[in-house]
Design a protein around this motif. Structure first.
Motif, mmCIF file in Angstrom:
data_model
loop_
_atom_site.group_PDB
_atom_site.id
_atom_site.type_symbol
_atom_site.label_atom_id
_atom_site.label_comp_id
_atom_site.label_asym_id
_atom_site.label_seq_id
_atom_site.Cartn_x
_atom_site.Cartn_y
_atom_site.Cartn_z
ATOM 1 N N SER A 52 0.840 -1.198 0.000
ATOM 2 C CA SER A 52 0.000 0.000 0.000
ATOM 3 C C SER A 52 0.876 1.250 0.000
ATOM 4 C CB SER A 52 -0.905 0.012 1.233
ATOM 5 O OG SER A 52 -0.130 0.196 2.406
ATOM 6 N N GLU A 53 0.218 2.389 -0.174
ATOM 7 C CA GLU A 53 0.935 3.654 -0.096
ATOM 8 C C GLU A 53 1.624 3.803 1.253
ATOM 9 O OE1 GLU A 53 -1.839 6.507 -2.950
ATOM 10 O OE2 GLU A 53 -2.328 6.273 -0.826
ATOM 11 N N ALA A 54 0.971 3.313 2.315
ATOM 12 C CA ALA A 54 1.559 3.411 3.653
ATOM 13 C C ALA A 54 2.880 2.659 3.727
ATOM 14 C CB ALA A 54 0.583 2.876 4.692
ATOM 15 N N ASP A 55 2.951 1.495 3.061
ATOM 16 C CA ASP A 55 4.201 0.722 3.053
ATOM 17 C C ASP A 55 5.307 1.481 2.331
ATOM 18 O OD1 ASP A 55 3.099 -1.565 4.362
ATOM 19 O OD2 ASP A 55 2.181 -2.177 2.472
ATOM 20 N N LEU A 56 4.940 2.180 1.269
ATOM 21 C CA LEU A 56 5.940 2.897 0.477
ATOM 22 C C LEU A 56 6.402 4.188 1.150
ATOM 23 C CD1 LEU A 56 4.314 2.497 -3.050
ATOM 24 C CD2 LEU A 56 6.166 1.136 -2.066
ATOM 25 N N LEU A 57 5.531 4.772 1.953
ATOM 26 C CA LEU A 57 5.849 6.060 2.569
ATOM 27 C C LEU A 57 6.916 5.970 3.660
ATOM 28 C CD1 LEU A 57 2.356 7.768 2.776
ATOM 29 C CD2 LEU A 57 4.324 8.505 1.420
ATOM 30 N N HIS A 58 7.151 4.757 4.153
ATOM 31 C CA HIS A 58 8.179 4.617 5.202
ATOM 32 C C HIS A 58 9.536 5.115 4.710
ATOM 33 C CE1 HIS A 58 5.643 2.619 8.067
ATOM 34 N NE2 HIS A 58 5.364 1.639 7.240
ATOM 35 N N ARG A 59 9.837 4.894 3.434
ATOM 36 C CA ARG A 59 11.122 5.354 2.874
ATOM 37 C C ARG A 59 11.205 6.871 2.913
ATOM 38 N NH1 ARG A 59 15.337 3.958 -0.317
ATOM 39 N NH2 ARG A 59 14.749 1.774 -0.109
ATOM 40 N N ILE A 60 10.092 7.537 2.581
ATOM 41 C CA ILE A 60 10.077 9.001 2.578
ATOM 42 C C ILE A 60 10.121 9.548 3.997
ATOM 43 C CG2 ILE A 60 8.709 11.026 1.927
ATOM 44 C CD1 ILE A 60 7.585 9.364 -0.376
ATOM 45 N N GLU A 61 9.363 8.908 4.901
ATOM 46 C CA GLU A 61 9.301 9.384 6.281
ATOM 47 C C GLU A 61 10.650 9.312 6.977
ATOM 48 O OE1 GLU A 61 6.388 6.837 7.922
ATOM 49 O OE2 GLU A 61 4.674 7.927 7.083
ATOM 50 N N ARG A 62 11.435 8.291 6.642
ATOM 51 C CA ARG A 62 12.709 8.091 7.330
ATOM 52 C C ARG A 62 13.896 8.616 6.530
ATOM 53 N NH1 ARG A 62 12.279 4.343 11.543
ATOM 54 N NH2 ARG A 62 14.481 3.827 11.354
ATOM 55 N N ALA A 63 13.621 9.281 5.426
ATOM 56 C CA ALA A 63 14.724 9.828 4.616
ATOM 57 C C ALA A 63 15.530 10.825 5.432
ATOM 58 C CB ALA A 63 14.164 10.499 3.366
ATOM 59 N N GLU A 73 13.467 -2.458 20.597
ATOM 60 C CA GLU A 73 12.721 -1.820 19.527
ATOM 61 C C GLU A 73 11.388 -2.523 19.332
ATOM 62 O OE1 GLU A 73 14.160 0.019 15.336
ATOM 63 O OE2 GLU A 73 14.461 -2.138 15.550
ATOM 64 N N SER A 74 10.320 -1.751 19.244
ATOM 65 C CA SER A 74 9.002 -2.343 19.054
ATOM 66 C C SER A 74 8.918 -2.990 17.677
ATOM 67 C CB SER A 74 7.914 -1.281 19.187
ATOM 68 O OG SER A 74 7.966 -0.365 18.097
ATOM 69 N N ARG A 75 8.012 -3.959 17.572
ATOM 70 C CA ARG A 75 7.845 -4.638 16.286
ATOM 71 C C ARG A 75 7.395 -3.656 15.213
ATOM 72 N NH1 ARG A 75 3.953 -9.878 14.966
ATOM 73 N NH2 ARG A 75 4.373 -9.922 12.724
ATOM 74 N N ARG A 76 6.509 -2.743 15.580
ATOM 75 C CA ARG A 76 6.009 -1.775 14.612
ATOM 76 C C ARG A 76 7.132 -0.895 14.097
ATOM 77 N NH1 ARG A 76 1.142 2.624 15.719
ATOM 78 N NH2 ARG A 76 1.172 3.563 13.634
ATOM 79 N N ARG A 77 8.010 -0.446 15.002
ATOM 80 C CA ARG A 77 9.125 0.409 14.579
ATOM 81 C C ARG A 77 10.123 -0.392 13.751
ATOM 82 N NH1 ARG A 77 11.207 5.288 15.996
ATOM 83 N NH2 ARG A 77 13.442 5.556 15.701
ATOM 84 N N ARG A 78 10.326 -1.646 14.127
ATOM 85 C CA ARG A 78 11.265 -2.488 13.381
ATOM 86 C C ARG A 78 10.748 -2.741 11.965
ATOM 87 N NH1 ARG A 78 11.399 -6.134 16.720
ATOM 88 N NH2 ARG A 78 9.973 -7.666 15.809
ATOM 89 N N ASP A 79 9.434 -3.016 11.844
ATOM 90 C CA ASP A 79 8.846 -3.238 10.525
ATOM 91 C C ASP A 79 8.954 -1.982 9.663
ATOM 92 O OD1 ASP A 79 8.202 -5.803 11.201
ATOM 93 O OD2 ASP A 79 6.094 -5.384 11.640
ATOM 94 N N ALA A 80 8.713 -0.816 10.271
ATOM 95 C CA ALA A 80 8.792 0.446 9.534
ATOM 96 C C ALA A 80 10.218 0.683 9.050
ATOM 97 C CB ALA A 80 8.323 1.599 10.417
ATOM 98 N N ARG A 81 11.198 0.390 9.913
ATOM 99 C CA ARG A 81 12.592 0.581 9.513
ATOM 100 C C ARG A 81 12.964 -0.363 8.374
ATOM 101 N NH1 ARG A 81 16.236 -2.516 11.109
ATOM 102 N NH2 ARG A 81 15.325 -2.970 13.160
ATOM 103 N N ASP A 82 12.539 -1.643 8.491
ATOM 104 C CA ASP A 82 12.860 -2.612 7.444
ATOM 105 C C ASP A 82 12.259 -2.201 6.105
ATOM 106 O OD1 ASP A 82 14.251 -4.108 9.279
ATOM 107 O OD2 ASP A 82 12.623 -5.541 9.639
ATOM 108 N N LYS A 83 11.021 -1.699 6.144
ATOM 109 C CA LYS A 83 10.364 -1.308 4.897
ATOM 110 C C LYS A 83 10.989 -0.039 4.315
ATOM 111 C CE LYS A 83 5.965 -3.619 5.650
ATOM 112 N NZ LYS A 83 4.495 -3.508 5.731
ATOM 113 N N SER A 84 11.519 0.811 5.171
ATOM 114 C CA SER A 84 12.154 2.027 4.663
ATOM 115 C C SER A 84 13.440 1.707 3.913
ATOM 116 C CB SER A 84 12.462 2.988 5.825
ATOM 117 O OG SER A 84 13.532 2.500 6.620
ATOM 118 N N GLU A 85 13.998 0.528 4.186
ATOM 119 C CA GLU A 85 15.234 0.130 3.527
ATOM 120 C C GLU A 85 14.982 -0.836 2.372
ATOM 121 O OE1 GLU A 85 17.361 -1.597 6.748
ATOM 122 O OE2 GLU A 85 17.651 0.302 7.817
#
Length: 229
Positions: A52-63, A73-85
């Motif tokens: 989804s767009e939410a999955d793709l936005l992690h890269r932009i949010e963590r740029a 590290e929480s699972r949610r934060r870990r998943d967000a970091r993994d998807k940003s990479e």
């Protein structure tokens, strides 16, 4: 009485990507098809997950953020970091996907969307292959039926076919999806059933049942109770 199912309202031409589809190509698909998410499928059109767009936005949010990993590290934060990479759909997607089938009722699909907090459901056939996708908007389309179509279903399916009510005994008026029943029947149970069935017709928002009756066959009759020895 015909009840609408997911297969009646789903979108059949579904934009999809493969697990190896790169980030930029996924963005292109979303923009070109004007959708907010796409199923990730294999060569047999079996759904592996959804990007989804939410999955793709992690890269932009963590740029620009420093690449750091926390010990706790929480699972949610870990998943967000993994998807940003991540760079491929298989790593970006949310899996497993929440899915449904064409035979599912619209209320069941709506409850599943609400319970799982998702905006769309890939629709799978008996072999687990993608045959469509249904969104919240698709489920609301049933309420776009015309008043004439709704009235026709109430008269033909509820009154004539199910209850075998003779023409002229009950009148049906529909305005903006709101059904009003009036007239008179022999039994109260038939009146109650007419109201309940009319409420199940696709597109009906509300039913006002003013049908009268000759006899209340639902009333408690002590004379019918068999004493216990």
């Amino acid at each position: 009485m015909r009840t609408w199912q997911v297969g009646d309202v789903m979108t059949r031409e579904v934009a999809t990507v493969l697990a190896e589809t790169p980030y930029r190509e996924i963005v292109d698909v979303l923009v070109r098809r004007e959708v907010s998410a796409v199923p990730v499928v294999d060569g047999f059109r079996r759904v592996l997950g959804v990007v989804s767009e939410a999955d793709l936005l992690h890269r932009i949010e963590r740029a620009g953020e420093p690449a750091q990993r926390r010990v706790f590290e929480s699972r949610r934060r870990r998943d967000a970091r993994d998807k940003s990479e991540a760079l491929l759909a298989g790593d970006l997607m949310t899996a497993p996907a929440v899915t449904t089938c064409p035979q599912a009722s619209l209320p069941a699909a709506a409850r599943l969307l609400d319970r799982e907090q998702v905006k769309r459901l890939p629709v799978l056939d008996d072999l687990g292959r993608l045959v469509g996708i249904v969104s919240r908007t698709d489920l609301l389309r049933v309420h776009l039926r015309s008043d004439a179509e709704i009235r026709e279903d109430v008269v033909q399916e509820v009154l004539r076919r199910v209850l075998a009510v003779r023409d002229g005994l009950v009148t049906v008026e529909v305005r903006h999806g709101e059904v009003t029943l009036a007239g008179r029947l022999d039994r109260r149970s038939a009146v109650d059933l007419a109201g309940r069935l009319a409420a199940q017709v696709s597109g009906v928002v509300q039913v006002t049942n003013t049908i009268g009756y000759e006899a209340d066959d639902t009333a408690f009759d002590p004379a019918r109770v068999t004493p216990v020895a």
